[in-house]
Each structure stands twice: as C-alpha cells, then as structure tokens.
Design a protein around this motif. Structure first.
Motif, PDB file in Angstrom:
ATOM      1  N   ALA A 140       0.891  -1.159  -0.016  1.00  0.00           N
ATOM      2  CA  ALA A 140      -0.061  -0.103   0.244  1.00  0.00           C
ATOM      3  C   ALA A 140       0.974   1.121   0.066  1.00  0.00           C
ATOM      4  O   ALA A 140       0.610   2.245  -0.986  1.00  0.00           O
ATOM      5  CB  ALA A 140      -0.956  -0.097   1.238  1.00  0.00           C
ATOM      6  N   ASN A 141       2.001   1.327   0.803  1.00  0.00           N
ATOM      7  CA  ASN A 141       2.650   2.486   0.848  1.00  0.00           C
ATOM      8  C   ASN A 141       3.418   2.526  -0.539  1.00  0.00           C
ATOM      9  O   ASN A 141       3.847   3.754  -0.878  1.00  0.00           O
ATOM     10  CB  ASN A 141       3.830   2.221   1.971  1.00  0.00           C
ATOM     11  N   HIS A 142       3.852   1.519  -0.933  1.00  0.00           N
ATOM     12  CA  HIS A 142       4.752   1.620  -2.536  1.00  0.00           C
ATOM     13  C   HIS A 142       3.727   2.157  -3.287  1.00  0.00           C
ATOM     14  O   HIS A 142       4.103   3.229  -4.194  1.00  0.00           O
ATOM     15  CB  HIS A 142       5.172   0.035  -2.764  1.00  0.00           C
ATOM     16  N   ALA A 143       2.324   1.867  -3.435  1.00  0.00           N
ATOM     17  CA  ALA A 143       1.457   2.116  -4.542  1.00  0.00           C
ATOM     18  C   ALA A 143       1.254   3.867  -4.177  1.00  0.00           C
ATOM     19  O   ALA A 143       1.393   4.612  -5.037  1.00  0.00           O
ATOM     20  CB  ALA A 143       0.234   1.543  -4.394  1.00  0.00           C
ATOM     21  N   VAL A 144       1.216   4.174  -3.008  1.00  0.00           N
ATOM     22  CA  VAL A 144       0.864   5.649  -2.804  1.00  0.00           C
ATOM     23  C   VAL A 144       2.153   6.289  -2.992  1.00  0.00           C
ATOM     24  O   VAL A 144       2.175   7.276  -3.610  1.00  0.00           O
ATOM     25  CB  VAL A 144       0.558   6.028  -1.263  1.00  0.00           C
ATOM     26  N   ALA A 145       3.378   5.981  -2.530  1.00  0.00           N
ATOM     27  CA  ALA A 145       4.947   6.678  -3.031  1.00  0.00           C
ATOM     28  C   ALA A 145       4.840   6.797  -4.462  1.00  0.00           C
ATOM     29  O   ALA A 145       4.924   7.842  -5.009  1.00  0.00           O
ATOM     30  CB  ALA A 145       5.688   6.155  -2.296  1.00  0.00           C
ATOM     31  N   ARG A 146       4.596   5.828  -5.229  1.00  0.00           N
ATOM     32  CA  ARG A 146       4.742   5.718  -6.574  1.00  0.00           C
ATOM     33  C   ARG A 146       3.836   6.677  -7.282  1.00  0.00           C
ATOM     34  O   ARG A 146       4.400   7.612  -8.162  1.00  0.00           O
ATOM     35  CB  ARG A 146       4.363   4.282  -7.149  1.00  0.00           C
ATOM     36  N   VAL A 147       2.672   7.048  -6.860  1.00  0.00           N
ATOM     37  CA  VAL A 147       1.499   8.119  -7.407  1.00  0.00           C
ATOM     38  C   VAL A 147       2.142   9.548  -6.926  1.00  0.00           C
ATOM     39  O   VAL A 147       2.400  10.286  -7.859  1.00  0.00           O
ATOM     40  CB  VAL A 147       0.200   7.963  -6.856  1.00  0.00           C
ATOM     41  N   ILE A 148       2.564   9.543  -5.697  1.00  0.00           N
ATOM     42  CA  ILE A 148       3.200  10.796  -5.073  1.00  0.00           C
ATOM     43  C   ILE A 148       4.198  11.248  -5.977  1.00  0.00           C
ATOM     44  O   ILE A 148       4.376  12.456  -6.427  1.00  0.00           O
ATOM     45  CB  ILE A 148       3.595  10.655  -3.596  1.00  0.00           C
ATOM     46  N   TRP A 149       5.352  10.415  -5.880  1.00  0.00           N
ATOM     47  CA  TRP A 149       6.505  10.668  -6.906  1.00  0.00           C
ATOM     48  C   TRP A 149       6.372  10.863  -8.316  1.00  0.00           C
ATOM     49  O   TRP A 149       6.927  11.845  -8.803  1.00  0.00           O
ATOM     50  CB  TRP A 149       7.603   9.652  -6.798  1.00  0.00           C
ATOM     51  N   ASP A 150       5.306  10.373  -8.803  1.00  0.00           N
ATOM     52  CA  ASP A 150       4.838  10.506 -10.414  1.00  0.00           C
ATOM     53  C   ASP A 150       4.247  11.953 -10.425  1.00  0.00           C
ATOM     54  O   ASP A 150       4.865  12.659 -11.314  1.00  0.00           O
ATOM     55  CB  ASP A 150       3.762   9.627 -10.843  1.00  0.00           C
ATOM     56  N   PHE A 151       3.419  12.307  -9.645  1.00  0.00           N
ATOM     57  CA  PHE A 151       2.854  13.779  -9.519  1.00  0.00           C
ATOM     58  C   PHE A 151       3.990  14.978  -9.392  1.00  0.00           C
ATOM     59  O   PHE A 151       4.006  15.756 -10.166  1.00  0.00           O
ATOM     60  CB  PHE A 151       1.832  13.798  -8.553  1.00  0.00           C
ATOM     61  N   TRP A 152       4.707  14.563  -8.285  1.00  0.00           N
ATOM     62  CA  TRP A 152       5.860  15.585  -8.134  1.00  0.00           C
ATOM     63  C   TRP A 152       6.757  15.627  -9.300  1.00  0.00           C
ATOM     64  O   TRP A 152       7.165  16.775  -9.603  1.00  0.00           O
ATOM     65  CB  TRP A 152       6.526  15.053  -6.822  1.00  0.00           C
ATOM     66  N   SER A 153       7.339  14.685  -9.758  1.00  0.00           N
ATOM     67  CA  SER A 153       8.157  14.599 -10.902  1.00  0.00           C
ATOM     68  C   SER A 153       7.656  15.395 -12.111  1.00  0.00           C
ATOM     69  O   SER A 153       8.312  16.038 -12.905  1.00  0.00           O
ATOM     70  CB  SER A 153       8.681  13.229 -11.347  1.00  0.00           C
ATOM     71  N   GLU A 154       6.290  15.428 -12.250  1.00  0.00           N
ATOM     72  CA  GLU A 154       5.746  16.243 -13.189  1.00  0.00           C
ATOM     73  C   GLU A 154       5.290  17.599 -12.831  1.00  0.00           C
ATOM     74  O   GLU A 154       4.373  18.216 -13.437  1.00  0.00           O
ATOM     75  CB  GLU A 154       4.409  15.407 -13.909  1.00  0.00           C
ATOM     76  N   ASN A 155       5.562  17.990 -11.728  1.00  0.00           N
ATOM     77  CA  ASN A 155       5.270  19.129 -11.052  1.00  0.00           C
ATOM     78  C   ASN A 155       3.805  19.430 -11.014  1.00  0.00           C
ATOM     79  O   ASN A 155       3.144  20.658 -11.211  1.00  0.00           O
ATOM     80  CB  ASN A 155       6.036  20.599 -11.959  1.00  0.00           C
ATOM     81  N   GLN A 156       3.067  18.215 -10.763  1.00  0.00           N
ATOM     82  CA  GLN A 156       1.759  18.241 -10.658  1.00  0.00           C
ATOM     83  C   GLN A 156       1.203  18.586  -9.149  1.00  0.00           C
ATOM     84  O   GLN A 156       2.068  17.827  -8.274  1.00  0.00           O
ATOM     85  CB  GLN A 156       1.045  17.087 -11.271  1.00  0.00           C
ATOM     86  N   PRO A 157       0.249  19.161  -8.666  1.00  0.00           N
ATOM     87  CA  PRO A 157      -0.135  19.225  -7.419  1.00  0.00           C
ATOM     88  C   PRO A 157      -0.580  17.994  -6.914  1.00  0.00           C
ATOM     89  O   PRO A 157      -1.233  17.095  -7.668  1.00  0.00           O
ATOM     90  CB  PRO A 157      -1.189  20.238  -7.257  1.00  0.00           C
ATOM     91  N   PHE A 158      -0.651  17.606  -5.539  1.00  0.00           N
ATOM     92  CA  PHE A 158      -1.244  16.263  -5.126  1.00  0.00           C
ATOM     93  C   PHE A 158      -1.750  16.618  -3.463  1.00  0.00           C
ATOM     94  O   PHE A 158      -1.079  17.269  -2.997  1.00  0.00           O
ATOM     95  CB  PHE A 158      -0.364  15.251  -5.241  1.00  0.00           C
ATOM     96  N   ASP A 159      -2.695  15.880  -3.234  1.00  0.00           N
ATOM     97  CA  ASP A 159      -3.364  15.868  -2.171  1.00  0.00           C
ATOM     98  C   ASP A 159      -3.823  14.225  -1.741  1.00  0.00           C
ATOM     99  O   ASP A 159      -3.942  13.352  -2.922  1.00  0.00           O
ATOM    100  CB  ASP A 159      -4.013  17.041  -1.550  1.00  0.00           C
ATOM    101  N   PRO A 160      -4.331  13.742  -0.813  1.00  0.00           N
ATOM    102  CA  PRO A 160      -4.725  12.806  -0.605  1.00  0.00           C
ATOM    103  C   PRO A 160      -5.940  12.482  -1.456  1.00  0.00           C
ATOM    104  O   PRO A 160      -6.015  11.222  -2.098  1.00  0.00           O
ATOM    105  CB  PRO A 160      -5.568  12.593   0.940  1.00  0.00           C
ATOM    106  N   ALA A 161      -6.946  13.292  -1.839  1.00  0.00           N
ATOM    107  CA  ALA A 161      -8.028  12.896  -2.749  1.00  0.00           C
ATOM    108  C   ALA A 161      -7.472  12.835  -4.254  1.00  0.00           C
ATOM    109  O   ALA A 161      -7.930  11.949  -4.896  1.00  0.00           O
ATOM    110  CB  ALA A 161      -9.009  14.279  -2.745  1.00  0.00           C
ATOM    111  N   ILE A 162      -6.554  13.621  -4.696  1.00  0.00           N
ATOM    112  CA  ILE A 162      -5.913  13.493  -6.003  1.00  0.00           C
ATOM    113  C   ILE A 162      -5.174  11.969  -6.016  1.00  0.00           C
ATOM    114  O   ILE A 162      -5.261  11.366  -7.176  1.00  0.00           O
ATOM    115  CB  ILE A 162      -4.904  14.669  -6.362  1.00  0.00           C
TER     116      ILE A 162
END
Length: 165
Positions: free
Chosen positions: A61-83
């Motif tokens: 679960a943590n790996h999946a969440v981290a992958r999404v966060i890092w993907d958004f961050w590397s694309e300079n996209q905003p993220f929060d729990p809902a996104i």
C-alpha cells in the motif's frame, strides 16, 4: 545445555546447512510516517527525494501511494490525498490501500512533517538491507553452483555488494 543451531525456532534443516526463516528488514511505521509527512507538507518531498524512492517502500500500500506521489511530483503536478486516491482508482490500486479510509489514515498518521528526513533515512536503510540480503542470496547461489572459475564468481560477488549502495 545450549541449544544447537538446528533446534532454534524458525530454523529449517536443508542438506548440511541450516536456513533460518526471517522477516525482511522493514519499518511500516516509518513508511507511513514519511508518507503522512509528505501529505502534511508536500515541500518535504524536495528534501528527501534524493534519499528515498518509491521502490524503497516495502508495504504494498505504501509503495503504491509513494509511486503516485513521486509521479505527480516529478511532473510538477499538485497532489493531496483526494488526488492521490483518484489516481490509485485509475490504476486499479485503491483496494491495496484499504480504500479511501486507508489513504486518509495514512495521510493523518503524522501531526507534523519536521521528522520527514529521519523517516526517510529509516525507509532507505531498510531498503538497502533488503537489497544486500538479495545480493547475498545470489552470491550464495553462485558459490554453490560453482560452474565458473572462482575469480569470476568473486568479481561478480564484489560487484553485487557494491551495487547495493
């Protein structure tokens, strides 16, 4: 009278060696705390991104969440729990985190982000230990196989250990 190695709990006799079943190094608490810190203050990701990567997270679960966060961050996209949850749903990984409630528990797991660097070092260190164990297992297999000359096995073994870091 002291117990022999083969009589220890969790030990399994295999041929002339004893294999001990152990849990791989991990810290689900540090992983959750790091992700919670990132949700609390996304700017900490810039501070720890060189230290830890999504593949360093052991808990699926943590790996999946981290992958999404890092993907958004590397694309300079905003993220929060809902996104992040919406993206996990698109990737059909929302069930691995326990749905929206599981992600919200993760996001709320830390009251402040000031210890993110410490959590990141714990996550990184556990990941390095798992990689070292994996390399050691490959080295052992190569040594038992011994289909090559010893110098080649030693060179490859040395490279495997150095590649961990």
């Amino acid at each position: 009278m002291p117990k022999s190695k083969s009589s220890r709990a969790g030990a399994k006799k295999t041929g002339t060696t004893t294999a001990v079943q152990r849990k791989l190094p991990q810290s689900p608490e540090a992983e959750a705390a790091l992700l919670g810190s990132i949700f609390f203050d996304p700017t900490v990701l810039s501070d720890i991104a060189d230290l830890v990567k999504p593949d360093d997270f052991y808990v699926p679960a943590n790996h999946a969440v981290a992958r999404v966060i890092w993907d958004f961050w590397s694309e300079n996209q905003p993220f929060d729990p809902a996104i992040v949850f919406e993206e996990l749903c698109k990737r059909k990984q929302d069930d691995v985190i326990g749905g929206h409630e599981g992600l919200m528990r993760l996001a709320d797991s830390v009251p402040e982000a000031s210890h993110a660097g410490h959590y990141a070092r714990i996550v990184r260190d556990k990941a390095l230990l798992r990689r070292l164990i994996s390399s050691a297992q490959e080295i052992i297999a190569d040594a038992y196989d011994a289909s090559e000359d010893v110098d080649s096995i030693l060179d490859r073994s040395e490279n495997k250990v150095y590649s961990v870091a």
